[in-house]
Write an enzyme that holds these catalytic residues in place. Sequence first.
Site, short mmCIF file in Angstrom:
data_model
loop_
_atom_site.label_atom_id
_atom_site.label_comp_id
_atom_site.label_asym_id
_atom_site.label_seq_id
_atom_site.Cartn_x
_atom_site.Cartn_y
_atom_site.Cartn_z
N GLU A 36 -2.90 13.40 0.86
CA GLU A 36 -4.35 13.03 1.38
C GLU A 36 -5.08 14.16 2.06
OE1 GLU A 36 -3.75 9.43 4.17
OE2 GLU A 36 -4.50 8.51 2.38
N HIS B 247 2.26 8.85 1.10
CA HIS B 247 1.39 8.91 0.37
C HIS B 247 1.76 9.92 -1.17
CE1 HIS B 247 -1.29 7.27 3.08
NE2 HIS B 247 -0.68 7.92 3.84
N HIS C 38 3.58 10.70 6.76
CA HIS C 38 3.02 10.61 7.97
C HIS C 38 4.04 9.91 8.99
CE1 HIS C 38 -1.19 10.73 6.10
NE2 HIS C 38 -0.69 11.81 6.40
N THR D 153 -5.90 6.78 7.95
CA THR D 153 -6.44 6.67 6.78
C THR D 153 -6.52 5.65 5.85
OG1 THR D 153 -4.39 7.53 5.55
CG2 THR D 153 -5.82 9.19 6.56
N THR D 154 -5.96 4.37 6.50
CA THR D 154 -6.13 3.14 5.70
C THR D 154 -7.12 2.36 6.86
OG1 THR D 154 -4.14 2.65 6.92
CG2 THR D 154 -3.98 3.27 4.82
N HIS E 84 0.83 -1.11 0.12
CA HIS E 84 0.01 -0.12 -0.10
C HIS E 84 1.05 1.40 0.04
CE1 HIS E 84 -3.29 -2.88 1.08
NE2 HIS E 84 -2.67 -3.02 2.28
N HIS F 177 5.62 7.01 6.64
CA HIS F 177 5.35 6.36 5.58
C HIS F 177 4.68 7.30 4.66
CE1 HIS F 177 1.50 6.13 7.52
NE2 HIS F 177 1.17 6.63 6.48
ZN ZN Z 1 -0.75 7.78 5.83
#
Ligand code: ZN
Length: 319
Positions: A139, A125, A152, A233-234, A96, A123
């Site tokens: 995000e 995005h 994040h 957010t996951t 992901h 991690h």
């Molecule tokens: Zn994140």
Amino acid sequence: MESLRCLAFLLGYAAFAAAASEEGKTWCYASQQCKVPDCKEPRLWAKLYSECGNNKQSPVNILTRQVTYNNSLKAFNFINYDVESNHKWSMENNGHTVVVQLGQSEKVESGGLNGRYKAVQFHFHWGSEMGNTRSPGSEHSIDGERYPMELHIVHIKEEFSSTDSAIKGKGVAVLGFFIKVGKKNRNYESLISNLEKIGTAGQKVEIPALALESLIPEKKDLTSFYRYTGSLTTPACSEEVVWTLFEKPIELEWEQIEEFWKKVYFDKGKTLPMVDNFRPVQPLGGRIIEKSNSNLLLPPGNALLLVPTAAFLASAWIS
Ligand SMILES: [Zn+2]
Ligand SMILES: *[C@@H]1O[C@H](CO)[C@@H](O)[C@H](O)[C@H]1NC(C)=O
């Protein structure tokens, strides 16, 4: 754009059809659907994880004219963010995102947080590009505008020994940083040059540990931030996450940003580049976004709105 990318993958669809019923139970980003047609993209996450359908979800759009200034949101105290750990960092493609597990020696407190939190992982995005068109991948958005990437850094309250227990115990705080296109950022070189070693889902690589502060803007630029209560957010989209979004973005050169989707794939067969791995913004509902008052010389938001009105009334009376 998206349909072009999908077309190429639909040709190979038959090969994946057999796996489709299993995929119906897995979550994915919209950008994976052409290859895994049955996986659940963000709008369908709630079918698998009910909390994703609740009303305090992340990310959100931040309307800067509607924030509430809060003088209690003082500067953060970053502990060990300046220390280069002698342990290696483990960087993984988890299917992901690209995630780096940390040794939990870096901590944050103050900044309006209720206690001290330790950093467990960070991690990213990111977006994509098709030809000359760049799509942003952050995000959160600010007044509807998204940035190319978002970092994040996930923290859990000190008393928890695992991320899972912290999620259950409502002890998660995420520090979010926007990433914009700018000058080449040498501090990201070792991380980015190792991306090719984790091209496929499940791959891991050890990289030299850095001082966490080298990846984010200078401390003096971190006093201005937004604060609200949201979720992961996951999936499973667990709520009561304390969110901090710093106003000052990190800068990476475009060639550094591109490396993420040029080197990293969603799948094991390297058929689907990892692109657009962000969740779209969620309704704010009744929530209030607070902002630190980094410059107390500026009047708070409400006063800014009142001044033009008063000036207008005064001028109306004169004439
Ligand atoms: Zn994140
Ligand atoms: C301001 O921030 C502090 C620290 O997070 C919090 O306890 C307080 O409730 C906030 N005040 C308002 C008016 O929201």
